[in-house]
Scaffold this active site. Structure first.
Site, PDB file in Angstrom:
ATOM      1  N   THR A 214       0.875  -1.185   0.000  1.00  0.00           N
ATOM      2  CA  THR A 214       0.000   0.000   0.000  1.00  0.00           C
ATOM      3  C   THR A 214       0.900   1.218   0.000  1.00  0.00           C
ATOM      4  OG1 THR A 214      -1.634  -1.145   1.372  1.00  0.00           O
ATOM      5  CG2 THR A 214      -1.763   1.243   1.393  1.00  0.00           C
ATOM      6  N   GLY A 244      -9.972  -3.687   2.188  1.00  0.00           N
ATOM      7  CA  GLY A 244      -9.075  -3.440   3.315  1.00  0.00           C
ATOM      8  C   GLY A 244      -9.347  -2.102   3.974  1.00  0.00           C
ATOM      9  N   GLY A 266      -0.156  -2.158   5.910  1.00  0.00           N
ATOM     10  CA  GLY A 266      -0.111  -3.398   6.668  1.00  0.00           C
ATOM     11  C   GLY A 266      -1.477  -4.046   6.727  1.00  0.00           C
TER      12      GLY A 266
HETATM   13  N1  GLY Z   1      -3.549  -2.047   4.189  1.00  0.00           N
HETATM   14  C1  GLY Z   1      -3.919  -2.549   2.946  1.00  0.00           C
HETATM   15  C2  GLY Z   1      -4.918  -3.636   3.008  1.00  0.00           C
HETATM   16  O1  GLY Z   1      -5.045  -4.315   4.008  1.00  0.00           O
HETATM   17  O2  GLY Z   1      -5.597  -3.839   2.034  1.00  0.00           O
END
Ligand code: GLY
Length: 364
Positions: A214, A244, A266
């Site tokens: 990300t 997410g 994360g």
């Molecule tokens: N932090 C990115 C996701 O979990 O999709």
């Protein structure tokens, strides 16, 4: 209708924050009974741009634009667009790893402090720059979040170009992953295939790990105005439709123009369940330094992680979460559950990576 027009949005980027800053410094703003506290802007060390570790090119571009007088949201979105368009970054935009069916589904959100604007898209297929579509949701609809087919339809209506964003390399990594799922299905791993490793030939540096790649980028401009963006292809090989934290306002991104901007990377499920970014902004509102506020949210995640499948043999989370925070004064910090994380920052000392604080030390 109270919503700003596009012209007002562009103007407020430059002007609204000056009003807020002047009000603070002159003490001219009346305080409503029960009004939520704001951080004073005195001692402003801005402009400052921060980003996740993969964001050095984003902080560079965003700072260049801020120094040229650009609005803070335009600056950070232009910054992350570089990474979204890079086929080598497998966690974001073009080249991102696909879901369990081999389809790339992207999530993104933006927040614009001066106008209190927010926009997001989730499970968007076929566009390289979901952050731009999220920005269009903010600017041209009365909604905050569009998902799936609706998000795609909206993007097409707004003139975004649909493209194949699954690169050959990402597709072959998905084939590797699928072949290794079960010894009882009919998909062969390179080892099982009579063709040997020449079947897919991509087991080189790829360890078969799933990723939450990300990018988050937040900025405070010279007038103390804040904006942020988070954009991702999400967990690799995810259940189709899984969303997410990145497009969830308060989880993967939160901006309050009175206080600061926060984003995360994360394990998104943990950031969602803790409302992590919102929590950190609230802690900064009440005086915590950015890094301490990030650590507090992470402690909460660790305490709330009780599922055996998510714990290592020492009872610690077997995943990582990173938070990145900058406040209205330009103070910044980042923290992760596990040691070894870094974040990008561009301030008066230049553009660089700095170490993130952490709760748990990885055995080396
Ligand atoms: N932090 C990115 C996701 O979990 O999709």
């Amino acid at each position: 209708m109270d919503r700003p027009t596009r012209r007002e949005f562009l103007k407020t980027g430059a002007l609204a924050g000056l009003g807020a800053l002047g009000g603070d410094l002159l003490g001219a703003r009346a305080t409503l009974a029960g009004e939520v506290p704001r951080l004073a802007s005195a001692g402003l060390a801005a402009p400052v741009v921060i980003a996740s570790r993969n964001g050095l090119r984003a902080t560079e571009r965003a700072m260049e634009l801020l120094e040229a007088g650009s609005d803070s949201l335009e600056a950070v979105v232009a910054g992350v667009n570089i990474v979204e368009g890079d086929p080598e970054d497998r966690g974001v935009g073009y080249g991102g790893l696909p879901n369990a069916l081999g389809v790339v589904q992207l999530d993104a959100s933006v927040m614009h402090g001066p106008t209190r604007g927010a926009g997001a898209v989730a499970a968007l297929e076929g566009f390289k720059h979901p952050s731009r579509v999220a920005m269009a949701v903010m600017q041209y609809t009365d909604h905050v979040l569009l998902v799936g087919e609706g998000a795609k339809r909206f993007a097409l209506e707004m003139g975004f170009k649909e493209e194949n964003i699954l690169t050959d390399s990402a597709r072959r990594r998905w084939l590797d992953w699928r072949a290794g799922l079960s010894p009882d299905d009919d998909y062969l791993t390179p080892e099982q295939s009579e063709e040997g490793v020449s079947g897919f030939g991509l087991l080189d540096a790829w360890e078969g790990r799933r990723r939450y790649g990300t990018i988050n980028c937040c900025a405070v401009d010279a007038a103390g105005n804040l904006s942020g963006v988070t954009t991702t292809s999400g967990l690799s090989f995810k259940v189709p439709g899984r969303v997410g934290d990145s497009p969830i306002i308060g989880a993967g991104l939160y901006v309050d123009n009175d206080v600061g901007a926060v984003g995360s990377t994360g394990r998104g499920e943990a950031a969602i369940k803790s409302c992590g970014s919102m929590l950190i902004v609230e802690r900064m509102r009440h005086g915590l330094a950015p890094v301490d506020a990030c650590l507090e949210a992470l402690r909460r995640i660790v305490r709330f992680t009780v599922e055996k499948r998510l714990l290592d043999e020492d009872g610690h989370p077997n995943f990582n979460v990173n938070f990145y925070a900058v406040n209205k004064r330009g103070e910044h910090g980042a923290a992760a559950i596990w040691s070894g994380s870094r974040y990008a920052v561009y301030d008066s000392k230049g553009n660089r990576l700095e170490d993130s604080a952490y709760l748990l030390e990885r055995a080396s």
